[in-house]
Design a protein around this motif. Structure first.
Motif, PDB file in Angstrom:
ATOM      1  N   HIS A 176       0.846  -1.185   0.000  1.00  0.00           N
ATOM      2  CA  HIS A 176       0.000   0.000   0.000  1.00  0.00           C
ATOM      3  C   HIS A 176       0.891   1.249   0.000  1.00  0.00           C
ATOM      4  O   HIS A 176       1.809   1.353   0.794  1.00  0.00           O
ATOM      5  CB  HIS A 176      -0.912  -0.011   1.236  1.00  0.00           C
ATOM      6  N   GLY A 177       0.624   2.156  -0.918  1.00  0.00           N
ATOM      7  CA  GLY A 177       1.388   3.403  -0.997  1.00  0.00           C
ATOM      8  C   GLY A 177       2.536   3.381  -1.993  1.00  0.00           C
ATOM      9  O   GLY A 177       3.093   4.433  -2.306  1.00  0.00           O
ATOM     10  N   ASP A 178       2.904   2.220  -2.514  1.00  0.00           N
ATOM     11  CA  ASP A 178       3.960   2.174  -3.529  1.00  0.00           C
ATOM     12  C   ASP A 178       3.512   2.963  -4.758  1.00  0.00           C
ATOM     13  O   ASP A 178       2.344   2.899  -5.155  1.00  0.00           O
ATOM     14  CB  ASP A 178       4.263   0.736  -3.957  1.00  0.00           C
ATOM     15  N   VAL A 179       4.443   3.698  -5.360  1.00  0.00           N
ATOM     16  CA  VAL A 179       4.158   4.443  -6.588  1.00  0.00           C
ATOM     17  C   VAL A 179       4.842   3.717  -7.740  1.00  0.00           C
ATOM     18  O   VAL A 179       6.046   3.456  -7.689  1.00  0.00           O
ATOM     19  CB  VAL A 179       4.642   5.901  -6.486  1.00  0.00           C
ATOM     20  N   LEU A 180       4.058   3.394  -8.769  1.00  0.00           N
ATOM     21  CA  LEU A 180       4.538   2.585  -9.886  1.00  0.00           C
ATOM     22  C   LEU A 180       4.583   3.405 -11.169  1.00  0.00           C
ATOM     23  O   LEU A 180       3.703   4.239 -11.409  1.00  0.00           O
ATOM     24  CB  LEU A 180       3.604   1.398 -10.103  1.00  0.00           C
ATOM     25  N   LEU A 181       5.593   3.154 -11.994  1.00  0.00           N
ATOM     26  CA  LEU A 181       5.659   3.733 -13.327  1.00  0.00           C
ATOM     27  C   LEU A 181       5.023   2.736 -14.281  1.00  0.00           C
ATOM     28  O   LEU A 181       5.414   1.565 -14.321  1.00  0.00           O
ATOM     29  CB  LEU A 181       7.111   4.010 -13.735  1.00  0.00           C
ATOM     30  N   VAL A 182       4.023   3.192 -15.048  1.00  0.00           N
ATOM     31  CA  VAL A 182       3.231   2.317 -15.903  1.00  0.00           C
ATOM     32  C   VAL A 182       3.371   2.745 -17.361  1.00  0.00           C
ATOM     33  O   VAL A 182       3.224   3.920 -17.683  1.00  0.00           O
ATOM     34  CB  VAL A 182       1.740   2.363 -15.478  1.00  0.00           C
ATOM     35  N   LEU A 183       3.649   1.766 -18.220  1.00  0.00           N
ATOM     36  CA  LEU A 183       3.648   1.978 -19.663  1.00  0.00           C
ATOM     37  C   LEU A 183       2.236   1.721 -20.153  1.00  0.00           C
ATOM     38  O   LEU A 183       1.716   0.613 -20.020  1.00  0.00           O
ATOM     39  CB  LEU A 183       4.630   1.029 -20.358  1.00  0.00           C
ATOM     40  N   ARG A 184       1.597   2.745 -20.690  1.00  0.00           N
ATOM     41  CA  ARG A 184       0.199   2.656 -21.094  1.00  0.00           C
ATOM     42  C   ARG A 184       0.076   1.996 -22.460  1.00  0.00           C
ATOM     43  O   ARG A 184      -0.268   2.624 -23.435  1.00  0.00           O
ATOM     44  CB  ARG A 184      -0.419   4.044 -21.091  1.00  0.00           C
ATOM     45  N   ARG A 185       0.347   0.705 -22.493  1.00  0.00           N
ATOM     46  CA  ARG A 185       0.251  -0.092 -23.715  1.00  0.00           C
ATOM     47  C   ARG A 185      -0.309  -1.454 -23.353  1.00  0.00           C
ATOM     48  O   ARG A 185      -0.067  -1.954 -22.266  1.00  0.00           O
ATOM     49  CB  ARG A 185       1.627  -0.288 -24.359  1.00  0.00           C
ATOM     50  N   ARG A 186      -0.989  -2.102 -24.279  1.00  0.00           N
ATOM     51  CA  ARG A 186      -1.579  -3.411 -24.005  1.00  0.00           C
ATOM     52  C   ARG A 186      -0.775  -4.566 -24.556  1.00  0.00           C
ATOM     53  O   ARG A 186      -0.943  -5.682 -24.137  1.00  0.00           O
ATOM     54  CB  ARG A 186      -2.984  -3.474 -24.597  1.00  0.00           C
ATOM     55  N   HIS A 187       0.063  -4.336 -25.526  1.00  0.00           N
ATOM     56  CA  HIS A 187       0.688  -5.449 -26.231  1.00  0.00           C
ATOM     57  C   HIS A 187       1.765  -6.177 -25.432  1.00  0.00           C
ATOM     58  O   HIS A 187       2.237  -7.202 -25.857  1.00  0.00           O
ATOM     59  CB  HIS A 187       1.263  -4.981 -27.568  1.00  0.00           C
ATOM     60  N   ARG A 188       2.127  -5.699 -24.280  1.00  0.00           N
ATOM     61  CA  ARG A 188       3.182  -6.348 -23.492  1.00  0.00           C
ATOM     62  C   ARG A 188       2.633  -7.185 -22.345  1.00  0.00           C
ATOM     63  O   ARG A 188       3.370  -7.548 -21.453  1.00  0.00           O
ATOM     64  CB  ARG A 188       4.140  -5.297 -22.950  1.00  0.00           C
ATOM     65  N   ALA A 189       1.366  -7.481 -22.357  1.00  0.00           N
ATOM     66  CA  ALA A 189       0.767  -8.256 -21.273  1.00  0.00           C
ATOM     67  C   ALA A 189       1.055  -9.730 -21.495  1.00  0.00           C
ATOM     68  O   ALA A 189       0.390 -10.397 -22.263  1.00  0.00           O
ATOM     69  CB  ALA A 189      -0.732  -8.013 -21.204  1.00  0.00           C
ATOM     70  N   ARG A 190       2.071 -10.223 -20.836  1.00  0.00           N
ATOM     71  CA  ARG A 190       2.360 -11.649 -20.912  1.00  0.00           C
ATOM     72  C   ARG A 190       2.598 -12.172 -19.509  1.00  0.00           C
ATOM     73  O   ARG A 190       2.760 -11.407 -18.563  1.00  0.00           O
ATOM     74  CB  ARG A 190       3.525 -11.937 -21.845  1.00  0.00           C
ATOM     75  N   SER A 191       2.600 -13.464 -19.395  1.00  0.00           N
ATOM     76  CA  SER A 191       2.709 -14.110 -18.082  1.00  0.00           C
ATOM     77  C   SER A 191       3.883 -13.562 -17.289  1.00  0.00           C
ATOM     78  O   SER A 191       4.978 -13.387 -17.817  1.00  0.00           O
ATOM     79  CB  SER A 191       2.866 -15.626 -18.258  1.00  0.00           C
ATOM     80  N   GLY A 192       3.619 -13.312 -16.008  1.00  0.00           N
ATOM     81  CA  GLY A 192       4.639 -12.826 -15.097  1.00  0.00           C
ATOM     82  C   GLY A 192       4.658 -11.313 -14.950  1.00  0.00           C
ATOM     83  O   GLY A 192       5.157 -10.794 -13.956  1.00  0.00           O
ATOM     84  N   ARG A 193       4.124 -10.584 -15.900  1.00  0.00           N
ATOM     85  CA  ARG A 193       4.118  -9.118 -15.829  1.00  0.00           C
ATOM     86  C   ARG A 193       3.041  -8.638 -14.869  1.00  0.00           C
ATOM     87  O   ARG A 193       1.993  -9.259 -14.727  1.00  0.00           O
ATOM     88  CB  ARG A 193       3.837  -8.521 -17.204  1.00  0.00           C
ATOM     89  N   ILE A 194       3.312  -7.512 -14.226  1.00  0.00           N
ATOM     90  CA  ILE A 194       2.312  -6.870 -13.371  1.00  0.00           C
ATOM     91  C   ILE A 194       1.647  -5.793 -14.208  1.00  0.00           C
ATOM     92  O   ILE A 194       2.319  -5.018 -14.887  1.00  0.00           O
ATOM     93  CB  ILE A 194       2.962  -6.293 -12.098  1.00  0.00           C
ATOM     94  N   VAL A 195       0.316  -5.784 -14.168  1.00  0.00           N
ATOM     95  CA  VAL A 195      -0.454  -4.861 -14.991  1.00  0.00           C
ATOM     96  C   VAL A 195      -1.450  -4.085 -14.131  1.00  0.00           C
ATOM     97  O   VAL A 195      -1.758  -4.476 -13.004  1.00  0.00           O
ATOM     98  CB  VAL A 195      -1.212  -5.605 -16.115  1.00  0.00           C
ATOM     99  N   VAL A 196      -1.947  -3.003 -14.704  1.00  0.00           N
ATOM    100  CA  VAL A 196      -3.015  -2.217 -14.092  1.00  0.00           C
ATOM    101  C   VAL A 196      -4.236  -2.392 -14.985  1.00  0.00           C
ATOM    102  O   VAL A 196      -4.156  -2.177 -16.198  1.00  0.00           O
ATOM    103  CB  VAL A 196      -2.621  -0.731 -13.986  1.00  0.00           C
ATOM    104  N   VAL A 197      -5.336  -2.855 -14.395  1.00  0.00           N
ATOM    105  CA  VAL A 197      -6.562  -3.116 -15.153  1.00  0.00           C
ATOM    106  C   VAL A 197      -7.748  -2.419 -14.490  1.00  0.00           C
ATOM    107  O   VAL A 197      -7.713  -2.106 -13.297  1.00  0.00           O
ATOM    108  CB  VAL A 197      -6.872  -4.630 -15.270  1.00  0.00           C
ATOM    109  N   GLN A 198      -8.780  -2.207 -15.283  1.00  0.00           N
ATOM    110  CA  GLN A 198     -10.025  -1.642 -14.774  1.00  0.00           C
ATOM    111  C   GLN A 198     -10.601  -2.560 -13.709  1.00  0.00           C
ATOM    112  O   GLN A 198     -10.653  -3.774 -13.884  1.00  0.00           O
ATOM    113  CB  GLN A 198     -11.000  -1.493 -15.932  1.00  0.00           C
ATOM    114  N   ARG A 199     -11.016  -1.979 -12.619  1.00  0.00           N
ATOM    115  CA  ARG A 199     -11.652  -2.755 -11.544  1.00  0.00           C
ATOM    116  C   ARG A 199     -12.961  -3.354 -12.072  1.00  0.00           C
ATOM    117  O   ARG A 199     -13.729  -2.669 -12.731  1.00  0.00           O
ATOM    118  CB  ARG A 199     -11.955  -1.838 -10.362  1.00  0.00           C
ATOM    119  N   PRO A 200     -13.210  -4.644 -11.812  1.00  0.00           N
ATOM    120  CA  PRO A 200     -14.469  -5.236 -12.290  1.00  0.00           C
ATOM    121  C   PRO A 200     -15.669  -4.649 -11.539  1.00  0.00           C
ATOM    122  O   PRO A 200     -15.569  -4.287 -10.365  1.00  0.00           O
ATOM    123  CB  PRO A 200     -14.301  -6.721 -11.991  1.00  0.00           C
TER     124      PRO A 200
END
Length: 153
Positions: free
Chosen positions: A41-65
């Protein structure tokens, strides 16, 4: 070419790169403990706003269901519904883990992701099933600051 021209050229390049970087990069602050112990909680992450790099093992940011429709409702790229930070455990073509909720084809279909938080009590594909890739905001590149650093500041 003179030194002044080189400096001016480098400055122009830098000035042009900043807006481009702002379109591709974003920061996200972790809220909650679903990715503990990897992220807190509180960690600040740098996010690349692209979809094509979503592969196993990567951490992603997704829309909350949505609480009622899960990821079956319409995509909301504005982020008004909130965001989840999760790990991709299976992407298109990978075998679907047995713990995924809902219909489980043998392999993850194109355009879908299987997500899981690192904490055992995380809400993820265990409850919501596969996540459409169009719900993904981006891929986490690195942690810029830990929540502990923010508390000390």
């Amino acid at each position: 070419m003179s030194a002044a021209a080189l400096v001016l050229g480098a400055a122009a390049l830098l000035i042009g790169a900043v807006p481009a970087a702002r379109l591709l990069l974003s920061t996200v602050t972790v809220r909650g403990g679903s990715m503990t112990p990897t992220l807190r909680h509180g960690d600040v992450l740098l996010v690349l706003r692209r979809r094509h790099r979503a592969r196993s093992g990567r951490i992603v940011v997704v829309q909350r269901p949505d609480r009622h429709t899960g990821w079956n409702g319409p995509a909301d790229p504005s982020g008004a519904a909130g965001w989840y930070v999760k790990r991709v455990v299976a992407a298109a073509g990978d075998p679907v883990p047995s713990w995924v909720a809902g219909d489980r084809p043998g392999r993850v279909p194109p355009g879908m992701l299987v997500l899981r938080g690192d904490h055992p009590r995380s809400e993820d594909s265990k409850q919501w099933g596969m996540c459409p890739a169009d719900r993904m905001y981006g891929v986490v590149l690195l942690r810029l600051r830990t929540g502990d650093e923010q508390a000390a500041a």
